[in-house]
Design an enzyme around this catalytic site. Structure first.
Site, PDB file in Angstrom:
ATOM      1  N   GLU A  59     -47.654  34.750 145.485  1.00 49.39           N
ATOM      2  CA  GLU A  59     -46.222  35.050 145.483  1.00 49.39           C
ATOM      3  C   GLU A  59     -45.479  34.148 144.508  1.00 49.39           C
ATOM      4  O   GLU A  59     -46.055  33.241 143.892  1.00 49.39           O
ATOM      5  CB  GLU A  59     -45.693  34.938 146.923  1.00 49.39           C
ATOM      6  CG  GLU A  59     -46.378  35.957 147.829  1.00 49.39           C
ATOM      7  CD  GLU A  59     -45.851  35.992 149.252  1.00 49.39           C
ATOM      8  OE1 GLU A  59     -45.084  35.088 149.646  1.00 49.39           O
ATOM      9  OE2 GLU A  59     -46.215  36.952 149.965  1.00 49.39           O
ATOM     10  N   CYS A  68     -50.471  41.183 144.447  1.00 48.42           N
ATOM     11  CA  CYS A  68     -51.307  41.418 145.622  1.00 48.42           C
ATOM     12  C   CYS A  68     -52.726  40.879 145.443  1.00 48.42           C
ATOM     13  O   CYS A  68     -53.210  40.679 144.320  1.00 48.42           O
ATOM     14  CB  CYS A  68     -51.397  42.912 145.907  1.00 48.42           C
ATOM     15  SG  CYS A  68     -49.874  43.658 146.512  1.00 48.42           S
ATOM     16  N   GLU A  70     -55.515  42.471 145.991  1.00 48.53           N
ATOM     17  CA  GLU A  70     -56.373  43.438 145.309  1.00 48.53           C
ATOM     18  C   GLU A  70     -56.236  43.287 143.795  1.00 48.53           C
ATOM     19  O   GLU A  70     -57.216  43.385 143.057  1.00 48.53           O
ATOM     20  CB  GLU A  70     -55.995  44.873 145.711  1.00 48.53           C
ATOM     21  CG  GLU A  70     -56.186  45.190 147.188  1.00 48.53           C
ATOM     22  CD  GLU A  70     -54.941  44.915 148.017  1.00 48.53           C
ATOM     23  OE1 GLU A  70     -54.228  43.942 147.725  1.00 48.53           O
ATOM     24  OE2 GLU A  70     -54.710  45.673 148.970  1.00 48.53           O
ATOM     25  N   CYS A 101     -51.380  48.530 149.541  1.00 50.22           N
ATOM     26  CA  CYS A 101     -50.105  49.169 149.214  1.00 50.22           C
ATOM     27  C   CYS A 101     -50.344  50.289 148.193  1.00 50.22           C
ATOM     28  O   CYS A 101     -51.439  50.421 147.626  1.00 50.22           O
ATOM     29  CB  CYS A 101     -49.127  48.133 148.664  1.00 50.22           C
ATOM     30  SG  CYS A 101     -49.526  47.565 146.993  1.00 50.22           S
ATOM     31  N   CYS A 104     -51.567  49.172 144.791  1.00 53.20           N
ATOM     32  CA  CYS A 104     -52.960  48.702 144.789  1.00 53.20           C
ATOM     33  C   CYS A 104     -53.936  49.863 144.925  1.00 53.20           C
ATOM     34  O   CYS A 104     -55.046  49.810 144.384  1.00 53.20           O
ATOM     35  CB  CYS A 104     -53.175  47.678 145.895  1.00 53.20           C
ATOM     36  SG  CYS A 104     -52.475  46.078 145.456  1.00 53.20           S
TER      37      CYS A 104
END
Ligand code: THU
Length: 146
Positions: A59, A68, A70, A101, A104
């Site tokens: 983040e 993310c 992934e 998500c 991803c």
């Protein structure tokens, strides 16, 4: 593959591969940088050469700049020159199923084949497994561009 099938690259069974990926995803989740969401995620994948790559979510104080787990794992894979995901395991701690998500799903799709499996795990282990088509039906992919 069934649980008795062999992966020619490693001679491990499918179950052994998934368990190895689960362990790696869990380990990398513990290194996630998620101070804003407090939602650490880990992802580990194995390629068609039998090599494993893992990554966590990272983040950023400028929130949209985070990415993310992934994406981290796929970036590690692509950076090593590899292009085909066979199996990916994604793990998070929440009570709800921590499915990839939308973005991803498309990122995985780029490097997936018809047999590519995504396994979604929680604290207790694998919760649900998806084919690429289940994860992203009627998807757009590299072949559309000829
Ligand atoms: N996150 C992932 O790492 N993978 C997903 O597929 C869903 C969301 C991360 C992004 C962010 O750091 C945190 O989970 C909360 O959305």
């Amino acid at each position: 593959m069934t649980s008795r099938d062999q992966d020619p690259a490693s001679s491990a069974t499918t179950d052994e591969i998934v368990q190895r990926l689960l362990a790696d995803a869990r380990a990398v989740k513990d290194r996630a940088y998620a101070p804003y969401s407090n939602y650490p995620v880990g992802a580990a994948l194995i390629t068609d050469t039998g090599t494993v790559y893992a990554g966590c979510n990272v983040e950023n104080a400028a929130y949209p700049q985070g990415w993310c787990a992934e994406a981290s794992a796929l970036a590690a894979m692509a950076s090593a020159g590899e292009r085909r995901v066979e199996v990916i395991v994604v793990i998070s701690d929440g009570e709800l199923l921590g499915t990839p998500c939308g973005g991803c799903r498309q990122k995985i799709r780029e490097f997936a084949g018809p047999a590519t499996m995504t396994h979604v795990a929680g604290v207790e282990g694998i919760r649900r497994s998806y084919t690429m088509d289940e994860l992203l039906p009627d998807s757009f992919g590299p072949e559309h561009l000829g």
